[in-house]
Write a protein that holds these residues in place. Structure first.
Motif, mmCIF file in Angstrom:
data_model
loop_
_atom_site.group_PDB
_atom_site.id
_atom_site.type_symbol
_atom_site.label_atom_id
_atom_site.label_comp_id
_atom_site.label_asym_id
_atom_site.label_seq_id
_atom_site.Cartn_x
_atom_site.Cartn_y
_atom_site.Cartn_z
ATOM 1 N N ASN A 35 88.772 51.632 69.577
ATOM 2 C CA ASN A 35 89.450 50.374 69.274
ATOM 3 C C ASN A 35 89.070 49.797 67.907
ATOM 4 O OD1 ASN A 35 91.366 48.627 69.981
ATOM 5 N ND2 ASN A 35 90.201 47.571 71.593
ATOM 6 N N LEU A 36 88.949 50.671 66.946
ATOM 7 C CA LEU A 36 88.614 50.271 65.578
ATOM 8 C C LEU A 36 89.751 50.688 64.654
ATOM 9 C CD1 LEU A 36 85.025 51.857 65.364
ATOM 10 C CD2 LEU A 36 85.518 49.415 65.624
ATOM 11 N N THR A 37 89.789 50.108 63.451
ATOM 12 C CA THR A 37 90.703 50.658 62.456
ATOM 13 C C THR A 37 90.007 51.877 61.864
ATOM 14 O OG1 THR A 37 89.767 49.417 60.619
ATOM 15 C CG2 THR A 37 91.556 48.348 61.844
ATOM 16 N N ARG A 38 90.793 52.696 61.161
ATOM 17 C CA ARG A 38 90.212 53.903 60.578
ATOM 18 C C ARG A 38 89.170 53.520 59.513
ATOM 19 N NH1 ARG A 38 93.958 57.945 57.494
ATOM 20 N NH2 ARG A 38 92.481 59.611 57.048
ATOM 21 N N LYS A 39 89.463 52.413 58.825
ATOM 22 C CA LYS A 39 88.547 51.944 57.775
ATOM 23 C C LYS A 39 87.213 51.502 58.402
ATOM 24 C CE LYS A 39 88.567 48.815 53.868
ATOM 25 N NZ LYS A 39 88.599 47.354 54.020
ATOM 26 N N GLU A 40 87.329 50.770 59.500
ATOM 27 C CA GLU A 40 86.101 50.309 60.180
ATOM 28 C C GLU A 40 85.285 51.517 60.654
ATOM 29 O OE1 GLU A 40 87.843 46.091 62.026
ATOM 30 O OE2 GLU A 40 87.990 47.939 63.191
ATOM 31 N N LEU A 41 85.986 52.509 61.210
ATOM 32 C CA LEU A 41 85.281 53.701 61.691
ATOM 33 C C LEU A 41 84.557 54.394 60.543
ATOM 34 C CD1 LEU A 41 84.789 55.839 64.015
ATOM 35 C CD2 LEU A 41 86.627 57.105 62.941
ATOM 36 N N ARG A 42 85.256 54.529 59.422
ATOM 37 C CA ARG A 42 84.640 55.202 58.259
ATOM 38 C C ARG A 42 83.392 54.466 57.808
ATOM 39 N NH1 ARG A 42 89.506 56.196 54.422
ATOM 40 N NH2 ARG A 42 90.451 58.037 55.306
ATOM 41 N N GLU A 43 83.477 53.141 57.817
ATOM 42 C CA GLU A 43 82.323 52.336 57.395
ATOM 43 C C GLU A 43 81.139 52.587 58.323
ATOM 44 O OE1 GLU A 43 84.700 48.859 55.303
ATOM 45 O OE2 GLU A 43 83.464 48.189 57.010
ATOM 46 N N ILE A 44 81.415 52.550 59.634
ATOM 47 C CA ILE A 44 80.338 52.770 60.598
ATOM 48 C C ILE A 44 79.781 54.187 60.444
ATOM 49 C CG2 ILE A 44 79.718 52.792 63.056
ATOM 50 C CD1 ILE A 44 81.872 50.735 63.541
ATOM 51 N N LEU A 45 80.696 55.129 60.214
ATOM 52 C CA LEU A 45 80.246 56.531 60.064
ATOM 53 C C LEU A 45 79.330 56.704 58.853
ATOM 54 C CD1 LEU A 45 83.289 58.832 60.904
ATOM 55 C CD2 LEU A 45 80.995 59.031 61.833
ATOM 56 N N ASP A 85 105.603 48.604 55.448
ATOM 57 C CA ASP A 85 104.759 47.443 55.706
ATOM 58 C C ASP A 85 104.711 47.068 57.178
ATOM 59 O OD1 ASP A 85 103.846 47.125 53.133
ATOM 60 O OD2 ASP A 85 105.593 45.956 52.514
ATOM 61 N N LEU A 86 105.132 47.976 58.021
ATOM 62 C CA LEU A 86 105.100 47.700 59.463
ATOM 63 C C LEU A 86 103.821 48.289 60.055
ATOM 64 C CD1 LEU A 86 108.771 48.761 60.326
ATOM 65 C CD2 LEU A 86 107.945 46.424 59.964
ATOM 66 N N ARG A 87 103.003 47.456 60.642
ATOM 67 C CA ARG A 87 101.735 47.925 61.225
ATOM 68 C C ARG A 87 101.939 48.249 62.702
ATOM 69 N NH1 ARG A 87 100.912 49.329 57.591
ATOM 70 N NH2 ARG A 87 100.482 48.280 55.662
ATOM 71 N N GLY A 88 101.693 49.495 63.059
ATOM 72 C CA GLY A 88 101.715 49.863 64.474
ATOM 73 C C GLY A 88 103.105 49.983 65.082
ATOM 74 N N LEU A 89 103.952 50.732 64.377
ATOM 75 C CA LEU A 89 105.268 51.042 64.941
ATOM 76 C C LEU A 89 105.032 52.018 66.095
ATOM 77 C CD1 LEU A 89 108.294 50.576 63.942
ATOM 78 C CD2 LEU A 89 108.113 52.823 62.889
ATOM 79 N N HIS A 90 105.656 51.739 67.230
ATOM 80 C CA HIS A 90 105.414 52.617 68.380
ATOM 81 C C HIS A 90 106.065 53.981 68.190
ATOM 82 C CE1 HIS A 90 104.111 49.498 71.603
ATOM 83 N NE2 HIS A 90 103.359 49.501 70.531
ATOM 84 N N MET A 91 105.377 54.996 68.642
ATOM 85 C CA MET A 91 105.864 56.386 68.583
ATOM 86 C C MET A 91 106.024 56.871 70.013
ATOM 87 S SD MET A 91 105.645 57.250 65.291
ATOM 88 C CE MET A 91 105.880 55.628 64.581
#
Ligand code: GLN
Length: 318
Positions: A35-45, A85-91
């Motif tokens: 439940n993180l953004t990819r950026k947050e994960l990278r920072e933690i990593l 600019d759409l965040r989280g378009l469902h797939m």
């Protein structure tokens, strides 16, 4: 197990099994599981890589990895993706995943639409998105222009539902409607709207037959081939769109049709159009390259009666 260890092992496993974009895949899947953004994960990593991953997140990640090892695209596993600019378009499985180059198609279409939107103050500008898929192109344009409306269609009922759901998700339901339509029945699908569209946009199926065997495994296995295959030369659906364009767009000549195409198409468009029944109604205006340098976007315009007259074979004026 530590975050670093979980991450390292998954990338290694993906690499061993020939899964494309192993590191990016692991990042997206792990971020989603935690439940993180990819950026947050990278920072933690990079700063706290020895922290432990909660059991629940670890088991979710394991399920995700299993799917990825079966070549399922990350977008279908996590169920949403950013587009333009759409965040989280469902797939949703089988519905074409919007590609980065299609974001450029949105920018190109926006550039073409801007003067029309500025000049048309008395009514909302109406755009038709043919082959909507997730709804990505039309919805991204609604996001750019708060005053326009978009009618969309797709042959797949799953795509139609998904596009309408995505419209609702972004609060665009009052300006967006996706309906089911076969490409050859376009004019019958919109009888009451014939002549009312200011512009047409589309990322149609355009892959030529010979290239269908070259699809990436994950595309081949999971995405609807109807959304990809454009007939022998990849021009079948493009031809259907262009032949319906004059009837669907407003009478005044010059209505733009902005299409994503195969990289082999732009340089042969002029000559191809000359051989088509709609040659008097459509002009090929220009093409653009995508971020990867491939000629990928084409702009056509309806001619109204001008082209007929120019060629001296149109209706004779009294
Ligand atoms: N660019 C897509 C792909 O090759 C094709 C999309 C399309 O045919 N519209 O995966």
């Amino acid at each position: 197990m530590s975050l670093r260890e979980i991450f390292r092992r998954s990338v290694q496993q993906f690499d061993r099994r020939g899964i494309s974009e192993s590191k990016e895949s692991a990042e997206h899947l792990l971020a989603c599981a935690m439940n993180l953004t990819r950026k947050e994960l990278r920072e933690i990593l990079s700063t706290r890589k020895d922290i432990l991953v909660a059991e629940e997140a670890a088991s979710t990640f394991e399920i995700f990895c299993k799917k990825r090892l079966e070549n399922m695209p990350v977008q279908y596993i996590v169920g949403e993706w950013d587009f333009h600019d759409l965040r989280g378009l469902h797939m949703r499985k089988t519905v074409l995943i919007p590609r980065p180059e299609t974001e450029e198609l949105v920018d190109f279409a926006a550039e073409i639409l801007r003067p029309i939107v500025q000049e048309t103050a008395s009514r909302p500008v109406q755009v038709l998105d043919i082959g909507a898929g997730t709804g990505a192109i039309g919805l991204a344009l609604l996001n750019v222009f708060p005053s326009i409306v978009c009618v969309a269609c797709d042959v797949s009922p799953v795509a139609v539902d998904l596009a309408n759901e995505n419209a609702k998700r972004f609060g665009f339901s009052d300006r967006y409607r996706c309906v089911r339509s076969d490409i050859v029945n376009l004019t019958q699908t919109f009888p009451d709207m014939a002549g009312s569209f200011d512009a047409i946009v589309s990322n149609p199926p355009y892959i030529p037959s010979a290239d269908m065997s070259l699809l990436q495994t994950e595309v081949d296995l999971y995405e609807d081939h109807t959304a990809l295959w454009g007939g022998r030369e990849g021009l079948d659906v493009i031809g259907s769109i262009l032949s319906a364009a004059s009837e669907l767009t407003r009478d005044d000549s010059g209505a733009p049709i902005v299409l994503e195409v195969d990289s082999g198409h732009p340089r042969r468009m002029d000559q191809w159009i000359e051989e088509m029944p709609f040659r008097a109604e459509i002009d090929f205006a220009e093409w653009r390259r995508d971020i990867f340098g491939s000629p990928r976007m084409c702009l056509f315009r309806t001619t109204g009666r001008e082209k007929d007259l120019r060629r001296g074979k149109g209706p004779v004026t009294e």
